[in-house]
Design a protein around this motif. Sequence first.
Motif, PDB file in Angstrom:
ATOM      1  N   TRP A 114       0.825  -1.193  -0.161  1.00  0.00           N
ATOM      2  CA  TRP A 114       0.160   0.035  -0.087  1.00  0.00           C
ATOM      3  C   TRP A 114       0.734   1.281   0.031  1.00  0.00           C
ATOM      4  O   TRP A 114       2.032   1.307   0.613  1.00  0.00           O
ATOM      5  CB  TRP A 114      -0.888   0.125   1.273  1.00  0.00           C
ATOM      6  CG  TRP A 114      -2.054  -1.036   1.385  1.00  0.00           C
ATOM      7  CD1 TRP A 114      -1.835  -2.128   1.993  1.00  0.00           C
ATOM      8  CD2 TRP A 114      -3.115  -1.282   0.606  1.00  0.00           C
ATOM      9  NE1 TRP A 114      -2.880  -3.151   2.054  1.00  0.00           N
ATOM     10  CE2 TRP A 114      -3.803  -2.359   1.054  1.00  0.00           C
ATOM     11  CE3 TRP A 114      -3.680  -0.337  -0.386  1.00  0.00           C
ATOM     12  CZ2 TRP A 114      -5.024  -2.933   0.435  1.00  0.00           C
ATOM     13  CZ3 TRP A 114      -4.983  -0.916  -0.763  1.00  0.00           C
ATOM     14  CH2 TRP A 114      -5.481  -2.029  -0.486  1.00  0.00           C
ATOM     15  N   SER A 115       0.352   2.238  -0.705  1.00  0.00           N
ATOM     16  CA  SER A 115       1.014   3.541  -0.520  1.00  0.00           C
ATOM     17  C   SER A 115       0.973   4.159   0.773  1.00  0.00           C
ATOM     18  O   SER A 115      -0.155   4.451   1.355  1.00  0.00           O
ATOM     19  CB  SER A 115       0.494   4.438  -1.635  1.00  0.00           C
ATOM     20  OG  SER A 115       1.224   5.655  -1.763  1.00  0.00           O
ATOM     21  N   PHE A 156      -0.841   8.382   3.364  1.00  0.00           N
ATOM     22  CA  PHE A 156      -2.449   8.705   3.126  1.00  0.00           C
ATOM     23  C   PHE A 156      -3.078   8.878   4.609  1.00  0.00           C
ATOM     24  O   PHE A 156      -3.051   8.056   5.446  1.00  0.00           O
ATOM     25  CB  PHE A 156      -2.972   7.756   2.352  1.00  0.00           C
ATOM     26  CG  PHE A 156      -4.223   8.263   1.779  1.00  0.00           C
ATOM     27  CD1 PHE A 156      -4.232   8.842   0.652  1.00  0.00           C
ATOM     28  CD2 PHE A 156      -5.602   7.949   2.311  1.00  0.00           C
ATOM     29  CE1 PHE A 156      -5.463   9.193  -0.061  1.00  0.00           C
ATOM     30  CE2 PHE A 156      -6.742   8.245   1.777  1.00  0.00           C
ATOM     31  CZ  PHE A 156      -6.613   8.838   0.637  1.00  0.00           C
ATOM     32  N   TYR A 215      -5.273   6.254   7.362  1.00  0.00           N
ATOM     33  CA  TYR A 215      -4.798   5.098   7.149  1.00  0.00           C
ATOM     34  C   TYR A 215      -3.514   5.070   7.855  1.00  0.00           C
ATOM     35  O   TYR A 215      -2.747   5.739   7.716  1.00  0.00           O
ATOM     36  CB  TYR A 215      -4.734   4.465   5.690  1.00  0.00           C
ATOM     37  CG  TYR A 215      -6.088   4.343   5.024  1.00  0.00           C
ATOM     38  CD1 TYR A 215      -6.837   3.233   5.156  1.00  0.00           C
ATOM     39  CD2 TYR A 215      -6.795   5.630   4.257  1.00  0.00           C
ATOM     40  CE1 TYR A 215      -7.962   2.955   4.307  1.00  0.00           C
ATOM     41  CE2 TYR A 215      -7.965   5.309   3.719  1.00  0.00           C
ATOM     42  CZ  TYR A 215      -8.642   4.133   3.831  1.00  0.00           C
ATOM     43  OH  TYR A 215      -9.847   4.017   3.145  1.00  0.00           O
ATOM     44  N   ALA A 267      -3.492  -2.623   5.523  1.00  0.00           N
ATOM     45  CA  ALA A 267      -3.803  -1.254   5.700  1.00  0.00           C
ATOM     46  C   ALA A 267      -4.988  -1.178   6.669  1.00  0.00           C
ATOM     47  O   ALA A 267      -6.119  -1.756   6.745  1.00  0.00           O
ATOM     48  CB  ALA A 267      -4.460  -0.612   4.429  1.00  0.00           C
ATOM     49  N   ARG A 273      -7.843   1.212   8.166  1.00  0.00           N
ATOM     50  CA  ARG A 273      -8.505   2.816   8.515  1.00  0.00           C
ATOM     51  C   ARG A 273      -8.815   2.974   9.878  1.00  0.00           C
ATOM     52  O   ARG A 273      -9.664   2.538  10.510  1.00  0.00           O
ATOM     53  CB  ARG A 273      -9.895   2.348   7.688  1.00  0.00           C
ATOM     54  CG  ARG A 273     -11.129   4.053   7.582  1.00  0.00           C
ATOM     55  CD  ARG A 273     -10.058   4.872   6.779  1.00  0.00           C
ATOM     56  NE  ARG A 273     -11.161   5.783   6.268  1.00  0.00           N
ATOM     57  CZ  ARG A 273     -11.070   7.191   6.243  1.00  0.00           C
ATOM     58  NH1 ARG A 273      -9.648   7.403   6.152  1.00  0.00           N
ATOM     59  NH2 ARG A 273     -11.846   7.842   5.687  1.00  0.00           N
ATOM     60  N   LEU A 309      -7.338   4.781  -1.134  1.00  0.00           N
ATOM     61  CA  LEU A 309      -5.729   4.308  -0.598  1.00  0.00           C
ATOM     62  C   LEU A 309      -5.252   3.285  -1.950  1.00  0.00           C
ATOM     63  O   LEU A 309      -5.884   2.235  -1.925  1.00  0.00           O
ATOM     64  CB  LEU A 309      -5.801   3.748   0.628  1.00  0.00           C
ATOM     65  CG  LEU A 309      -4.443   3.150   1.104  1.00  0.00           C
ATOM     66  CD1 LEU A 309      -3.244   4.264   1.280  1.00  0.00           C
ATOM     67  CD2 LEU A 309      -4.763   2.354   2.306  1.00  0.00           C
ATOM     68  N   TYR A 310      -4.448   3.752  -2.645  1.00  0.00           N
ATOM     69  CA  TYR A 310      -3.847   3.116  -3.900  1.00  0.00           C
ATOM     70  C   TYR A 310      -2.482   2.356  -3.302  1.00  0.00           C
ATOM     71  O   TYR A 310      -1.942   2.435  -2.315  1.00  0.00           O
ATOM     72  CB  TYR A 310      -3.632   4.062  -4.926  1.00  0.00           C
ATOM     73  CG  TYR A 310      -4.339   4.480  -5.560  1.00  0.00           C
ATOM     74  CD1 TYR A 310      -5.416   3.936  -6.468  1.00  0.00           C
ATOM     75  CD2 TYR A 310      -5.003   5.854  -5.207  1.00  0.00           C
ATOM     76  CE1 TYR A 310      -6.708   4.710  -6.946  1.00  0.00           C
ATOM     77  CE2 TYR A 310      -6.094   6.379  -5.947  1.00  0.00           C
ATOM     78  CZ  TYR A 310      -6.737   5.653  -6.894  1.00  0.00           C
ATOM     79  OH  TYR A 310      -7.965   6.520  -7.283  1.00  0.00           O
ATOM     80  N   ARG A 321      -4.182   5.878 -10.943  1.00  0.00           N
ATOM     81  CA  ARG A 321      -4.711   6.438  -9.777  1.00  0.00           C
ATOM     82  C   ARG A 321      -5.289   7.841 -10.058  1.00  0.00           C
ATOM     83  O   ARG A 321      -4.528   8.640 -10.772  1.00  0.00           O
ATOM     84  CB  ARG A 321      -3.267   6.525  -8.878  1.00  0.00           C
ATOM     85  CG  ARG A 321      -2.892   5.372  -8.728  1.00  0.00           C
ATOM     86  CD  ARG A 321      -1.834   5.511  -7.258  1.00  0.00           C
ATOM     87  NE  ARG A 321      -0.510   5.982  -7.596  1.00  0.00           N
ATOM     88  CZ  ARG A 321       0.495   6.215  -7.053  1.00  0.00           C
ATOM     89  NH1 ARG A 321       0.723   5.744  -6.051  1.00  0.00           N
ATOM     90  NH2 ARG A 321       1.625   6.683  -7.561  1.00  0.00           N
ATOM     91  N   GLY A 326      -6.646  -1.019  -4.872  1.00  0.00           N
ATOM     92  CA  GLY A 326      -6.934   0.199  -3.900  1.00  0.00           C
ATOM     93  C   GLY A 326      -8.049  -0.210  -3.227  1.00  0.00           C
ATOM     94  O   GLY A 326      -8.694  -1.143  -3.307  1.00  0.00           O
ATOM     95  N   SER A 383     -11.203   1.743  -0.367  1.00  0.00           N
ATOM     96  CA  SER A 383     -11.703   2.930   0.290  1.00  0.00           C
ATOM     97  C   SER A 383     -12.892   2.709   1.333  1.00  0.00           C
ATOM     98  O   SER A 383     -13.457   1.868   1.030  1.00  0.00           O
ATOM     99  CB  SER A 383     -12.289   4.186  -0.949  1.00  0.00           C
ATOM    100  OG  SER A 383     -13.553   3.329  -1.349  1.00  0.00           O
TER     101      SER A 383
END
Length: 431
Positions: A273-274, A277, A280, A289, A291, A300-301, A335, A418, A420
């Motif tokens: 995961w990136s 953000f 997260y 990841a 939340r 979240l990408y 993205r 990703g 969300s």
Amino acid sequence: MEAADVEVLLQEAGESIEAASNYKRELLHRLLGLTQVRKQIKDSAAQTRGALQQHFLDLKGAVTKLLDERLLTLLQQVDAVEEENIKPLDDCQKLLEHGVRTADDLLKEGELAVSCPAGKRESLYRFTNKALRIQLDSLPEVPSLVEAPCLSAQLDDSFLSVARNHISKHGAVASRPPVQIDELIERPGGILVRWCKVDDDFLAQDYRLQYRKNSSNHFEDVYVGSEPEFIVLHVAPNTDYQFRVCGRADGRQEWSPWSVPQLGRTGLLPHEWSGGFEGYSLSSRRNIALRNDCVGRGVLYSKAATYSFGQTLTFRVEAVGPTDKRDSIGVCAERQLECESLQRDQAVCISTSGAVYVNGKEMTNQLPPVCPGATVTFDMEVVSEGPNYKRRVTIGSSNREVVFDWLLDQSCDSLYFGCSFIHPGWKILVF
């Protein structure tokens, strides 16, 4: 001979030389393979001899120890029975010997009293009174031979026969392990290991998979279970690993011999995961990841476009929170940071309610709502390239699947993934 004929002959000679060179190279390669096979047979035979000799040496020592301990126990039982029954006899013997001495003394005194002149009645009177006090009619009991213990050893002659029967069936030599690794497939940040039975008579209840870096001397367990495959994650990219597997037959405790070790590696980057953000938090390996806050809205990408066609992308729901219609888990061609959900163009996803969205449109077919421990998988294959970039997508969840064709605006070899979530509490693992 004309120049053209010479040129043809030279060309044919060159082709023959190249064919001979290739033939020699292939023969040398096969000789190397034959040497490796011979070495495997010799080495495994030597290891098996050593294992058999050590096992039976240990077994012989253990059996000898058990027999010695049993013999000592039985001898101690003999000593205890002997001591318990001899002590009363010793006491009885002392009593009898004392009576014999008393009677002997009394006899001497009586003979002396009788031999005295008739006028000395006093000696006879004392002797008679003494004899009455001794109670000459009272005798101690002495056990008969039938009543007394007669020790013996009760030994079962069938023991040796039973032992011989067990020993004759103990151990076996197998020319091949019953389970072998069948396939090693690289995965992002991992290696998919598949194995199969090569012995139809071996009924496996569990399998045990181990691995190690090729430079290490120590194998470690990575999986024990009933499935015939497992994805080994968190392996170093472009690094050789050795894998081996064994099985345990139904109702048995011991494991079978190990399979022949196989080398595997992966050059694919792990799914991550990136980071950074808002709303997260990520695990140390960036594959989970969470939340954790309502702050921040958006998708979240992944760190990079690491999902390639022909692979399986898996999301596992570790924890859940409140649901929202805009929640999404899926993949996309690019993205778009301004979007708050993957329910948009150039993306396919599943919502937490099980609804499936393709380019922002909800499909008629639905999957079960996601729950803790549920896995969601994405599989894709190329159907056509330009002018219609079509991909066949299979989304699976809770043993159900939906299959559809997805149109893209342009060709791409890999995709971003990703998720969300509007509310906190959701925790997603990707691999």
